[in-house]
Design a protein around this motif. Structure first.
Motif, short mmCIF file in Angstrom:
data_model
loop_
_atom_site.label_atom_id
_atom_site.label_comp_id
_atom_site.label_asym_id
_atom_site.label_seq_id
_atom_site.Cartn_x
_atom_site.Cartn_y
_atom_site.Cartn_z
N THR A 174 0.92 -1.30 -0.01
CA THR A 174 0.00 -0.14 -0.02
C THR A 174 0.92 1.32 0.12
OG1 THR A 174 -0.14 -0.14 2.41
CG2 THR A 174 -2.13 -1.04 1.12
N ASP A 175 2.25 1.27 0.26
CA ASP A 175 3.05 2.38 0.18
C ASP A 175 3.78 2.52 -1.22
OD1 ASP A 175 2.44 3.17 2.82
OD2 ASP A 175 4.00 1.56 3.49
N LEU A 176 3.37 1.45 -2.09
CA LEU A 176 4.12 1.42 -3.35
C LEU A 176 3.10 1.63 -4.55
CD1 LEU A 176 6.25 -1.61 -2.86
CD2 LEU A 176 7.18 0.74 -2.87
N ASP A 177 3.53 2.22 -5.62
CA ASP A 177 2.69 2.42 -6.95
C ASP A 177 3.07 1.31 -7.98
OD1 ASP A 177 1.05 3.10 -9.14
OD2 ASP A 177 2.03 4.86 -9.60
N LEU A 178 2.77 0.24 -7.69
CA LEU A 178 3.17 -1.08 -8.47
C LEU A 178 2.48 -0.93 -9.88
CD1 LEU A 178 3.89 -4.07 -6.07
CD2 LEU A 178 5.52 -2.26 -6.98
N ARG A 179 1.50 -0.19 -10.14
CA ARG A 179 0.85 0.05 -11.41
C ARG A 179 1.85 0.82 -12.28
NH1 ARG A 179 0.24 0.67 -15.75
NH2 ARG A 179 -1.55 0.96 -16.82
N ASP A 180 2.87 1.57 -11.78
CA ASP A 180 3.76 2.29 -12.87
C ASP A 180 4.94 2.95 -11.90
OD1 ASP A 180 4.52 3.74 -15.10
OD2 ASP A 180 3.51 5.44 -14.55
N THR A 181 5.81 1.95 -11.43
CA THR A 181 7.17 2.19 -10.89
C THR A 181 8.18 2.00 -12.05
OG1 THR A 181 6.36 1.62 -8.59
CG2 THR A 181 8.69 1.74 -9.06
N ARG A 182 8.99 2.94 -12.10
CA ARG A 182 10.28 2.80 -13.19
C ARG A 182 11.17 1.95 -12.46
NH1 ARG A 182 15.13 4.86 -14.91
NH2 ARG A 182 15.43 5.04 -16.81
N GLY A 183 11.85 1.02 -13.28
CA GLY A 183 12.72 0.03 -12.86
C GLY A 183 14.03 0.20 -13.77
N ALA A 184 15.25 0.12 -13.38
CA ALA A 184 16.40 0.19 -14.32
C ALA A 184 17.47 -0.58 -13.87
CB ALA A 184 16.95 1.73 -14.44
N LEU A 185 18.15 -1.31 -15.06
CA LEU A 185 19.24 -2.01 -14.81
C LEU A 185 20.40 -1.50 -15.38
CD1 LEU A 185 18.47 -5.83 -15.86
CD2 LEU A 185 19.12 -4.89 -13.53
N VAL A 192 21.45 0.22 -18.83
CA VAL A 192 21.44 -0.75 -19.99
C VAL A 192 19.95 -0.85 -20.51
CG1 VAL A 192 23.55 -1.73 -19.94
CG2 VAL A 192 21.73 -2.70 -18.72
N ILE A 193 19.27 -0.60 -19.50
CA ILE A 193 17.65 -1.01 -19.69
C ILE A 193 16.86 -0.54 -18.76
CG2 ILE A 193 17.34 -3.07 -19.07
CD1 ILE A 193 15.92 -3.80 -21.75
N SER A 194 15.60 0.13 -19.21
CA SER A 194 14.58 0.56 -18.08
C SER A 194 13.10 -0.08 -18.57
CB SER A 194 14.77 1.76 -17.96
OG SER A 194 14.30 2.72 -19.15
N GLY A 195 12.34 0.00 -17.46
CA GLY A 195 10.83 -0.54 -17.94
C GLY A 195 10.16 -0.08 -16.49
N THR A 196 9.02 -0.54 -16.71
CA THR A 196 7.83 -0.11 -15.72
C THR A 196 7.31 -1.20 -15.03
OG1 THR A 196 5.85 1.15 -14.97
CG2 THR A 196 6.46 0.73 -17.31
N THR A 197 6.74 -1.21 -13.87
CA THR A 197 6.09 -2.40 -13.28
C THR A 197 4.63 -2.69 -14.11
OG1 THR A 197 5.15 -1.07 -11.45
CG2 THR A 197 7.00 -2.56 -10.99
N GLY A 198 4.29 -1.73 -14.61
CA GLY A 198 3.12 -1.71 -15.72
C GLY A 198 3.15 -2.73 -16.82
N ASN A 199 4.37 -3.11 -17.14
CA ASN A 199 4.63 -4.10 -18.11
C ASN A 199 4.15 -5.63 -17.61
OD1 ASN A 199 5.74 -2.37 -19.95
ND2 ASN A 199 7.73 -2.50 -19.16
N ASN A 203 0.03 -4.65 -13.97
CA ASN A 203 0.32 -4.71 -12.69
C ASN A 203 0.78 -5.95 -12.01
OD1 ASN A 203 -1.42 -5.46 -10.31
ND2 ASN A 203 -2.97 -4.22 -11.68
N PRO A 204 1.94 -6.19 -11.03
CA PRO A 204 2.40 -7.25 -10.67
C PRO A 204 1.21 -8.27 -9.84
CG PRO A 204 3.58 -5.80 -9.64
CD PRO A 204 2.76 -4.87 -10.62
N PHE A 205 0.20 -7.54 -9.26
CA PHE A 205 -0.71 -8.40 -8.56
C PHE A 205 -1.54 -8.92 -9.69
CE2 PHE A 205 -0.51 -4.31 -6.20
CZ PHE A 205 0.43 -4.64 -5.33
N TRP A 252 11.97 3.42 -4.45
CA TRP A 252 11.78 2.22 -3.50
C TRP A 252 13.41 1.69 -2.99
CZ3 TRP A 252 9.24 -2.95 -5.63
CH2 TRP A 252 9.04 -3.91 -4.70
N GLY A 253 14.23 1.25 -3.85
CA GLY A 253 15.37 0.56 -3.52
C GLY A 253 16.37 0.04 -4.53
N THR A 254 17.60 -0.27 -4.31
CA THR A 254 18.47 -0.91 -5.28
C THR A 254 19.23 -2.17 -4.74
OG1 THR A 254 19.13 1.71 -5.94
CG2 THR A 254 20.71 -0.32 -6.36
N ILE A 255 19.39 -2.95 -5.70
CA ILE A 255 19.93 -4.27 -5.33
C ILE A 255 21.44 -4.24 -6.54
CG2 ILE A 255 19.73 -6.76 -5.39
CD1 ILE A 255 16.88 -6.02 -6.24
#
Length: 261
Positions: A174-185, A192-199, A203-205, A252-255
């Motif tokens: 509930t603290d995240l917008d997993l419909r449209d959170t940008r992620g990048a590697l 090298v590449i980016s995308g969104t959790t909307g892909n 949404n991931p749910f 959110w965070g980095t790995i």
């Protein structure tokens, strides 16, 4: 000619994993192998691993994004079991030589507080069952030469699982917008590449709900405490060189992890 059993196929794939030597696609060698039989092969190797000291800790969905299906020549998702032995620690060094032809993916991971299972599972059921989410990196790796796979091939190969790294920034969903959170590697500090959790199926749910409903056909249910990977938010990137990888979800965070030859 001796009869080939599902145990024979499972043994061939297990040997390929242990030896790091790819094989021809199972459907080339055994054309009658369909998705249902391939999932039975997957379960045989999971049972073998557990009987030899491993532990089942969750499930994964793969190739849910259209870019992933296009990249690997599939027209529908695959799915697999997550074993404790495939989890690596963030910040440690992985050996490239431990894999055959690996690719890096960025995705959210969900840890369950409730049970999930059965047909007609909804997105609301999924959200209610999740305790928290973590950023995650999955390294996919196929035992099939040149990734020349169809759905039964990757299912028999446990969804082409290689390794999983969980990040250290847990958040309530509930603290995240997993419909449209940008992620990048990033590799060696270069994006090298980016995308969104909307892909991930919108949404991931929704992706997790799809997986629960699909695996209900095999009487599989998800247990509290298990990790569920809903799939990558971007196209997988080859992991061919030594260096440092990082995956980031904005806000959110980095790995991070390193790769040695």
């Amino acid at each position: 000619m001796p009869t080939i059993t599902l145990e024979d196929i499972a043994d061939t794939l297990r040997t390929a994993r242990l030896q790091g030597a790819p094989i021809a696609a199972p459907t080339q060698t055994w054309p009658s192998l369909d998705a249902d039989a391939a999932f039975e092969v997957q379960k045989l190797n999971v049972s073998h691993a557990v009987e030899n000291g491993d532990r089942l800790v969750g499930y994964k969905l793969g190739n849910i994004a259209k870019v992933m299906q296009d990249a690997f020549g599939l027209d529908q998702p695959d799915y697999g079991h997550l074993l404790a032995s495939t989890f690596a620690y963030e910040g440690t060094t992985l050996q490239r030589s431990a894999f055959i032809e690996p690719f890096v993916e960025l995705e959210p991971a969900f840890v369950l507080r409730g049970r999930l299972g059965g047909r007609n599972t909804t997105i609301a059921d999924v959200i209610n069952a999740i305790d928290y989410a973590l950023p995650a990196i999955e390294i996919i790796d196929s035992r099939v030469k040149d990734w020349a796979i169809g759905l039964p091939d990757t299912l028999a190969d446990n969804g082409s699982t290689g390794a999983i790294i969980l990040g250290g920034t847990p958040r309530r969903v509930t603290d995240l917008d997993l419909r449209d959170t940008r992620g990048a590697l990033r590799f060696n500090d270069k994006e090298v590449i980016s995308g969104t959790t909307g892909n991930i199926l919108g949404n991931p749910f929704a992706a997790v709900a799809w997986l629960v409903n699909r695996l209900a056909d095999y009487d599989v249910e998800f247990e509290p405490g298990q990790v569920i990977l809903p799939g990558s938010c971007l196209q997988a990137v080859p992991m061919n060189e030594a260096g440092r990888w990082s995956g980031t979800f904005e806000g959110w965070g980095t790995i991070e992890f390193d790769v040695a030859p």
